[in-house]
Design a protein around this motif. Structure first.
Motif, PDB file in Angstrom:
ATOM      1  N   ALA A  37      -6.555  15.662  10.734  1.00 62.74           N
ATOM      2  CA  ALA A  37      -5.976  16.051   9.452  1.00 62.74           C
ATOM      3  C   ALA A  37      -5.194  14.870   8.871  1.00 62.74           C
ATOM      4  N   PRO A  38      -5.543  14.418   7.679  1.00 59.28           N
ATOM      5  CA  PRO A  38      -4.837  13.254   7.121  1.00 59.28           C
ATOM      6  C   PRO A  38      -3.420  13.607   6.719  1.00 59.28           C
ATOM      7  N   ALA A  39      -2.506  12.710   6.986  1.00 57.43           N
ATOM      8  CA  ALA A  39      -1.116  12.907   6.581  1.00 57.43           C
ATOM      9  C   ALA A  39      -0.984  12.725   5.077  1.00 57.43           C
ATOM     10  N   ALA A  40       0.001  13.404   4.493  1.00 52.90           N
ATOM     11  CA  ALA A  40       0.220  13.311   3.045  1.00 52.90           C
ATOM     12  C   ALA A  40       0.621  11.882   2.687  1.00 52.90           C
ATOM     13  N   TYR A  41      -0.035  11.365   1.678  1.00 49.37           N
ATOM     14  CA  TYR A  41       0.237   9.976   1.278  1.00 49.37           C
ATOM     15  C   TYR A  41       1.515   9.912   0.460  1.00 49.37           C
ATOM     16  N   ARG A  42       2.319   8.940   0.744  1.00 49.44           N
ATOM     17  CA  ARG A  42       3.536   8.696  -0.022  1.00 49.44           C
ATOM     18  C   ARG A  42       3.369   7.388  -0.789  1.00 49.44           C
ATOM     19  N   VAL A  43       3.634   7.448  -2.048  1.00 52.09           N
ATOM     20  CA  VAL A  43       3.487   6.248  -2.868  1.00 52.09           C
ATOM     21  C   VAL A  43       4.480   5.193  -2.394  1.00 52.09           C
ATOM     22  N   LEU A  44       4.183   3.950  -2.715  1.00 52.89           N
ATOM     23  CA  LEU A  44       5.020   2.846  -2.230  1.00 52.89           C
ATOM     24  C   LEU A  44       6.443   2.938  -2.765  1.00 52.89           C
ATOM     25  N   ALA A  45       6.607   3.459  -3.988  1.00 53.59           N
ATOM     26  CA  ALA A  45       7.948   3.541  -4.559  1.00 53.59           C
ATOM     27  C   ALA A  45       8.839   4.472  -3.760  1.00 53.59           C
ATOM     28  N   GLU A 255       8.735  -6.228 -15.643  1.00 54.87           N
ATOM     29  CA  GLU A 255       9.901  -6.521 -16.475  1.00 54.87           C
ATOM     30  C   GLU A 255      11.217  -6.183 -15.779  1.00 54.87           C
ATOM     31  N   GLY A 256      11.304  -6.557 -14.499  1.00 59.57           N
ATOM     32  CA  GLY A 256      12.559  -6.395 -13.773  1.00 59.57           C
ATOM     33  C   GLY A 256      12.747  -5.056 -13.111  1.00 59.57           C
ATOM     34  N   SER A 257      11.807  -4.119 -13.238  1.00 59.06           N
ATOM     35  CA  SER A 257      11.928  -2.793 -12.638  1.00 59.06           C
ATOM     36  C   SER A 257      11.206  -2.777 -11.296  1.00 59.06           C
ATOM     37  N   VAL A 258      11.935  -2.459 -10.233  1.00 58.64           N
ATOM     38  CA  VAL A 258      11.333  -2.422  -8.898  1.00 58.64           C
ATOM     39  C   VAL A 258      10.347  -1.267  -8.796  1.00 58.64           C
ATOM     40  N   ARG A 259      10.726  -0.116  -9.335  1.00 52.89           N
ATOM     41  CA  ARG A 259       9.821   1.040  -9.257  1.00 52.89           C
ATOM     42  C   ARG A 259       8.522   0.780 -10.021  1.00 52.89           C
ATOM     43  N   ASP A 260       8.633   0.175 -11.215  1.00 54.75           N
ATOM     44  CA  ASP A 260       7.421  -0.135 -11.973  1.00 54.75           C
ATOM     45  C   ASP A 260       6.534  -1.113 -11.214  1.00 54.75           C
ATOM     46  N   LEU A 265       1.671  -2.131  -8.157  1.00 53.25           N
ATOM     47  CA  LEU A 265       1.070  -2.635  -6.926  1.00 53.25           C
ATOM     48  C   LEU A 265       0.238  -1.557  -6.251  1.00 53.25           C
ATOM     49  N   ASP A 266       0.730  -0.314  -6.233  1.00 57.08           N
ATOM     50  CA  ASP A 266      -0.030   0.795  -5.676  1.00 57.08           C
ATOM     51  C   ASP A 266      -1.363   0.949  -6.398  1.00 57.08           C
ATOM     52  N   GLN A 267      -1.332   0.866  -7.721  1.00 55.60           N
ATOM     53  CA  GLN A 267      -2.550   1.005  -8.510  1.00 55.60           C
ATOM     54  C   GLN A 267      -3.498  -0.173  -8.270  1.00 55.60           C
TER      55      GLN A 267
END
Length: 621
Positions: A37-45, A255-260, A265-267
């Protein structure tokens, strides 16, 4: 049914004493989770969200202030965190709540601490946002006074488990005016066991009465170089191969946003299938190739319009947005301008090799006036493209304006050329930009020849030699001539130094001997010699003499002014005014030069009517 009954039934099983194996489970066994069973994926952010202050990047000033405050016991009752999206406001609020309630696992005595490398008793629950004493509220969906009234009522009670009750209110600027007013009293004098942490992206919408009761921390944008290094570390942990240029593109696009940056990068990782290249990231973000943008910029600066429009069309056909192409051109213009002012900026880790090398080359070849004009035209063109029904056509017209403007002189250059241009009988034909394709490209430069002048009375005939052979250069026979020539070259600092720091000893063509006044800058001699040689095209030797020298130009002007003021005071009319108004004084004396009446002007001869302009005559343009 009581809890004891439930416990008894669970201990005995469903059918005690029926000969069943008592070692068997009391209830039907649930299927064990299989490893397939695959574990739920968590986005990098979310996966790489900072857990302590050491993990935060780009916020060293805030961390240092909090560390000193905690070590000295100067802990405020309320904090407000502000900044653009994705710089870590909510994450910092949770880490700060963890630091306020930090307790070692071994139960030893401890207080608030920013050293969170070891997990404490309350840390796990706070990190997972399920601690009973750390309450988070979204002000965007809880804006009324009733929501704040609940916080005020619960703040009176002591915490259940932790040291402090911490209220984290995200997007606090969304609270209503009544809610802000209701919070003021508790915010200013809260109970000892209560701390408030606010987060907002719109700090200007927060009332000043609230700001004055909080310690404010502005979380700044993370620099592209630092962000690229952070993304490189995450890719190494994820086992993803990514090109350095692709990292730089993602870091700048965020533009300076770590989450963005982590979302991009995830995409990009999903798009590239584990191996991320720069070209894939450009196509993903709809960006143009940086090298091709530089090629387009170079063609525009050279005035090669056919090549520039062909390059733009190729980029547009490849999928680049016209507004994005102009934006990239504006960014490169800004980069070249920065490199012209600060060459050390080429060491920025966020720059690709093409930007670093070719940017420095263009910074050396382009003037600041041309770069400033290109920036203004590009920023205006971006707005036109965004509003145009056909963006590609609007972008091409903006590029045409920019390419043809590169050959236009700036206003001061045009005025200087008008002064230096010899008078000719016919205007010079206009020229087009080099490589513009010809074919009636139109006038790209200002026509510096004067307009034809109607026949009018002239003073005297002009010597033919004066027009045919203009003077080779200025004649500088005195220090006053030197100062006037330096002023004409717009070097006001050098002009001031010549007037105030140099005492003339001997001045002749190509050689100047002066004495320096006490305290004069030592570099004025070298600067004057070098600039005179560059401006005149002849070698000038400026040396310091052992003689005392005459008065400086500033001293001469002051003496003339004083003599003129003393002379004007002796005038009967001025003396009468000074006597009539006690306390009045002469501040400045200005002379008005009146041209003498010449009979030749009143009655010109017939020959003068057709003689043409004289050497000293002024032409009207």
């Amino acid at each position: 049914m009581s809890e004891d009954t439930h416990a008894h039934q669970d201990d005995e099983g469903p059918n005690p004493g029926l000969g069943l194996d008592l070692g068997a489970p009391s209830a039907p066994a649930r299927p064990a989770p299989t490893s397939e069973a695959p574990a739920a994926y968590r986005v990098l952010a979310r996966k790489y969200r900072p857990q302590n202050f050491t993990d935060l990047i780009g916020q060293e000033a805030m961390v240092r202030t909090l560390r000193n405050a905690f070590s000295s016991g100067r802990i405020a009752q309320a904090y407000i965190l502000t900044g653009v999206r994705g710089v870590g406001k909510t994450t910092t609020a949770r880490i700060l709540a963890r630091a306020l309630n930090y307790e070692p696992m071994d139960g030893s005595a401890g207080g608030p601490s920013l050293d969170l490398s070891v997990m404490g008793k309350q840390c796990r629950d706070i990190i997972e946002s399920r601690h009973v004493d750390v309450m988070e509220m979204d002000a965007a969906s809880n804006t009324s006074i009733n929501d704040i009234r609940e916080i005020i009522e619960s703040a009176r009670y002591r915490p259940v488990m932790a040291r402090y009750k911490v209220y984290i209110i995200d997007e606090v600027h969304m609270l209503s005016t009544a809610a802000f007013n209701g919070l003021l009293k508790t915010l200013e004098e809260p109970p000892e066991h209560v701390k408030f942490i606010f987060a907002t992206t719109e700090i200007r919408k927060v009332p000043v009465t609230v700001l004055s009761r909080c310690q404010r921390f502005d979380l700044r944008r993370v620099e592209a170089g630092e962000l690229a290094a952070h993304l490189a570390g995450i890719c190494a942990k994820e086992g993803v191969t990514i090109e350095p240029e692709a990292l730089a593109i993602v870091a700048r696009a965020a533009e300076g946003s770590v989450r963005d940056s982590l979302s991009l990068l995830d995409q990009a990782i999903a798009h590239g299938g584990g191996a991320v290249g720069a070209e894939e990231v450009r196509r993903l973000l709809g960006l143009a190739d940086k090298g091709r943008v530089i090629d387009l910029f170079e063609a525009l600066m050279k005035g090669e319009m056919a090549r520039a429009l062909s390059e733009f069309r190729d980029q547009y056909d490849a999928g680049a947005d016209p507004a994005v192409i102009l934006t990239d051109l504006a960014e490169f213009t800004h980069l070249v301008t920065r490199l012209k002012i600060m060459p050390d900026a080429a060491q920025d880790a966020a720059l690709v090799e093409a930007e670093r090398v070719r940017g420095l080359e263009m910074a050396q070849g382009l003037s600041m006036r041309v770069l400033a004009r290109a920036w203004q035209m590009l920023t205006k063109g971006i707005g036109e493209v965004q509003q145009a029904p056909k963006p590609a056509q609007a972008a091409e017209m903006a590029l045409v304006r920019l390419g043809y403007a590169t050959d236009l002189p700036t206003p001061d250059e045009a005025l200087r050329r008008l002064k230096d241009q010899p008078v000719t009988d016919a205007p010079a034909p206009p020229s087009a930009p080099s490589g513009g394709g010809g074919g009636g490209g139109g006038s790209a430069r200002l026509s510096l020849a004067p307009r034809p002048v109607e026949a009018r009375p002239q003073m005297r005939p002009a010597p033919v030699a004066a027009v045919a052979a203009p003077a080779a250069g200025p004649r500088l026979a005195s220090l006053a001539d030197v100062a006037q020539y330096v002023a004409a070259k717009r070097d006001l600092a050098l002009k001031h130094a010549v007037e105030t720091s140099l005492r003339p000893v001997h001045v002749e063509e190509g050689r100047i001997e002066v004495a320096l006044v006490p305290g004069a800058p030592a570099s004025v001699i070298q600067d004057l010699s070098r600039k005179l040689s560059d401006w005149t095209g002849r070698r000038w030797l400026v040396s310091v003499s052992s003689q005392a020298g005459g008065p400086t130009l500033a001293e001469e002007n002051a003496a003339v002014k004083a003599e003129r003021e003393e002379g004007i005071k002796a005038h009967p009319l001025v003396a009468a005014v000074l006597a009539r108004f006690p306390g009045a004084e002469v501040v400045d004396v200005r002379t008005r030069e009146e041209a003498p009446i010449d009979t030749e002007v009143l009655a010109p001869s017939e020959d003068d009517l057709y003689a043409g302009p004289g050497a000293d005559d002024e032409l009207e343009y």
